[in-house]
Write a protein that holds these residues in place. Structure first.
Motif, PDB file in Angstrom:
ATOM      1  N   ARG A  67     -27.727 -17.459   2.495  1.00 22.77           N
ATOM      2  CA  ARG A  67     -28.777 -17.831   1.533  1.00 22.77           C
ATOM      3  C   ARG A  67     -28.154 -18.294   0.217  1.00 22.77           C
ATOM      4  O   ARG A  67     -28.588 -19.281  -0.371  1.00 22.77           O
ATOM      5  N   ILE A  68     -27.116 -17.580  -0.217  1.00 22.12           N
ATOM      6  CA  ILE A  68     -26.471 -17.990  -1.474  1.00 22.12           C
ATOM      7  C   ILE A  68     -25.766 -19.341  -1.286  1.00 22.12           C
ATOM      8  O   ILE A  68     -25.783 -20.189  -2.178  1.00 22.12           O
ATOM      9  N   ALA A  69     -25.200 -19.540  -0.107  1.00 19.65           N
ATOM     10  CA  ALA A  69     -24.543 -20.828   0.160  1.00 19.65           C
ATOM     11  C   ALA A  69     -25.558 -21.971   0.022  1.00 19.65           C
ATOM     12  O   ALA A  69     -25.258 -23.028  -0.538  1.00 19.65           O
ATOM     13  N   TRP A  70     -26.740 -21.753   0.526  1.00 16.69           N
ATOM     14  CA  TRP A  70     -27.795 -22.770   0.389  1.00 16.69           C
ATOM     15  C   TRP A  70     -28.149 -22.955  -1.090  1.00 16.69           C
ATOM     16  O   TRP A  70     -28.219 -24.073  -1.610  1.00 16.69           O
ATOM     17  N   ARG A  71     -28.325 -21.843  -1.777  1.00 15.61           N
ATOM     18  CA  ARG A  71     -28.669 -21.904  -3.201  1.00 15.61           C
ATOM     19  C   ARG A  71     -27.604 -22.658  -3.993  1.00 15.61           C
ATOM     20  O   ARG A  71     -27.903 -23.351  -4.966  1.00 15.61           O
ATOM     21  N   ASN A  72     -26.353 -22.533  -3.574  1.00 19.34           N
ATOM     22  CA  ASN A  72     -25.254 -23.194  -4.272  1.00 19.34           C
ATOM     23  C   ASN A  72     -25.120 -24.669  -3.926  1.00 19.34           C
ATOM     24  O   ASN A  72     -24.398 -25.395  -4.599  1.00 19.34           O
ATOM     25  N   ASN A  73     -25.787 -25.110  -2.872  1.00 20.78           N
ATOM     26  CA  ASN A  73     -25.561 -26.485  -2.428  1.00 20.78           C
ATOM     27  C   ASN A  73     -26.219 -27.483  -3.374  1.00 20.78           C
ATOM     28  O   ASN A  73     -27.411 -27.412  -3.629  1.00 20.78           O
ATOM     29  N   PRO A  74     -25.437 -28.424  -3.879  1.00 14.64           N
ATOM     30  CA  PRO A  74     -25.982 -29.336  -4.885  1.00 14.64           C
ATOM     31  C   PRO A  74     -26.849 -30.472  -4.310  1.00 14.64           C
ATOM     32  O   PRO A  74     -27.516 -31.160  -5.051  1.00 14.64           O
ATOM     33  N   GLN A  75     -26.858 -30.627  -3.005  1.00 13.67           N
ATOM     34  CA  GLN A  75     -27.513 -31.795  -2.407  1.00 13.67           C
ATOM     35  C   GLN A  75     -28.976 -31.563  -2.046  1.00 13.67           C
ATOM     36  O   GLN A  75     -29.668 -32.498  -1.646  1.00 13.67           O
ATOM     37  N   CYS A  76     -29.451 -30.324  -2.125  1.00 15.39           N
ATOM     38  CA  CYS A  76     -30.725 -30.028  -1.473  1.00 15.39           C
ATOM     39  C   CYS A  76     -31.853 -29.795  -2.476  1.00 15.39           C
ATOM     40  O   CYS A  76     -31.781 -28.921  -3.337  1.00 15.39           O
ATOM     41  N   VAL A  77     -32.918 -30.585  -2.320  1.00 15.14           N
ATOM     42  CA  VAL A  77     -34.073 -30.456  -3.211  1.00 15.14           C
ATOM     43  C   VAL A  77     -34.960 -29.279  -2.796  1.00 15.14           C
ATOM     44  O   VAL A  77     -35.820 -28.833  -3.538  1.00 15.14           O
ATOM     45  N   GLY A  78     -34.730 -28.731  -1.606  1.00 11.03           N
ATOM     46  CA  GLY A  78     -35.612 -27.699  -1.055  1.00 11.03           C
ATOM     47  C   GLY A  78     -35.182 -26.264  -1.326  1.00 11.03           C
ATOM     48  O   GLY A  78     -35.726 -25.325  -0.753  1.00 11.03           O
ATOM     49  N   LYS A  79     -34.234 -26.083  -2.240  1.00 10.69           N
ATOM     50  CA  LYS A  79     -33.637 -24.765  -2.441  1.00 10.69           C
ATOM     51  C   LYS A  79     -34.579 -23.697  -2.961  1.00 10.69           C
ATOM     52  O   LYS A  79     -34.240 -22.513  -2.951  1.00 10.69           O
TER      53      LYS A  79
END
Ligand code: ARG
Length: 383
Positions: A67-79
């Protein structure tokens, strides 16, 4: 093949141990691990790394870390939804006598679970990480469901130009498609040091939506369609010093991804001229703004069709509003919100959305999802 250097070379004070420690401390700081357990867990991990070169993450480390990896991803508008990510533990699949077929079945099951009858789930399946002495499991496909792109002699492409190289590569493995614009590619599964194997996906694991328009009955005749949801399968989940090279991630679409990119980009399906002609627009001059008008109607058609079919999809206005809410929530939690502006601003009507005026830093934080190189042998696919 698959000879990417191991991230595990060297003694346990090298990156894996440091990153593992960082992860454990981060989970504790976010309230997921009692502070009193931190040192003990770090000692355990160090011990395992020293003895075996790797370690096994707990189910909680895997879920909360992903979940944190997703939160850290700069490419995703859906975070905005990062806390709702579900993980499926597939770390035992394909090991101990298991083979590519077993991996393939687990990937098919992933698609069925993510589809969820149209109420698309935020789902990450995590397979065994790369090890100290071996590169990881891979699927060759950039997404589990994608259409073939067949390069023709005159340089044009039938299907999705994005997948021409992969299509060449799977044809070299002996796969033959039907040659339509929307042939679903087989999955190519590869274990370290083994030959890749391909498998055709069963139809029930590949839900698709036919694109119709709310006002233009002729639209349907264009024969456009798209798969119901994306499942990114070529990114590595970098988590606590481990590299999960096979970790497919499903979510719902934003309508602009399909209408204003996949079906309309000139280096993708390039359908705007077709749509504009249907609309009776003068395509002879840019100044008639035929591209803009066709782009809008195509995107409206995508949204309408997914809604009609009962398949989760969001529009770019809602998506960007949620993103701003996410950003504000992150700031309140004392965190930054790494983002790549060009990936967050939607492909149409950017200036009408809340993110347009804002500025973002694409800071790279760990853990994260990062791209990995295409696994097929270089030069082996040219035809
Ligand atoms: N843009 C990619 C596509 O059109 C999908 C990227 C991820 N998108 C998402 N909504 N999770 O297939």
């Amino acid at each position: 093949m698959c000879s990417s250097p191991s991230a595990f070379a060297g003694p346990p004070d090298e990156p894996p141990a440091i990153e593992a420690e960082e992860l454990v401390r981060q989970l504790a700081s976010e309230g997921h691990l009692p502070p009193g357990d931190v040192e003990q867990r770090i000692r355990e991990i160090r011990g395992a790394l020293a003895a075996t070169g790797t370690y096994r993450q707990s189910a909680a480390e895997l879920l909360l870390g992903a979940r944190i990896a997703w939160r850290n991803n700069p490419q995703c508008v859906g975070k905005f939804y990062w806390k709702a990510l579900e993980t499926r533990d597939c770390r035992e699949v394909g090991l101990r006598g298991g083979d590519e077929a077993e991996l393939f079945e687990a990937l098919v099951e992933h698609l069925r679970l993510a589809w969820n009858g149209g109420r698309v789930r935020l789902l990450l399946s995590v397979f065994a990480p790369a090890g100290p002495e071996r590169s990881g499991l891979r699927v060759w496909n950039g997404q589990l469901i994608r259409y073939a792109g067949y390069r023709q002699h005159d340089g044009t492409v039938v299907g999705d130009p994005e997948t021409c190289e992969l299509t060449d590569a799977v044809q070299q493995l002996g796969w033959r498609g039907e040659g339509t614009e929307f042939d679903v590619l087989p999955l190519v599964v590869q274990r370290p040091g083994r030959d890749p194997r391909w498998f055709d996906l069963p139809a029930d694991a590949v839900p698709e939506v036919r694109i119709t328009h709310p006002d233009y009955p002729w639209f349907e005749q264009l024969g456009l369609r798209w798969h119901a949801f994306p499942t990114i399968s070529n990114q590595v989940l970098e988590l606590g010093g481990l590299r999960y090279t096979l970790a497919p991630f499903s979510a719902w679409y934003t309508c602009t991804e399909i209408g204003a990119r996949n079906l309309s980009d000139t280096n993708r399906y390039d359908k705007l001229p077709l749509v504009a002609r249907g609309m009776g627009l003068d395509t002879g001059r840019d100044r008639t703004l035929w591209r803009d008008r066709a782009l809008l109607e195509l995107t409206a058609a995508v949204l309408h069709s997914y809604d009609q079919a009962g398949v989760s999809i969001i529009d770019h206005h809602f998506a960007t509003k949620q993103f701003v809410r996410h950003e504000e929530r992150e700031h309140r939690s004392g965190r930054t919100c790494p983002a790549d502006w060009s990936a967050i601003v939607p492909a149409t009507s950017g200036s009408t959305t809340a993110v347009w005026q804002r500025r973002y830093e694409p800071t790279r934080l760990r853990p994260n999802f990062t791209p990995q190189p295409a696994p097929w042998p270089e030069g082996g696919t040219g035809r």
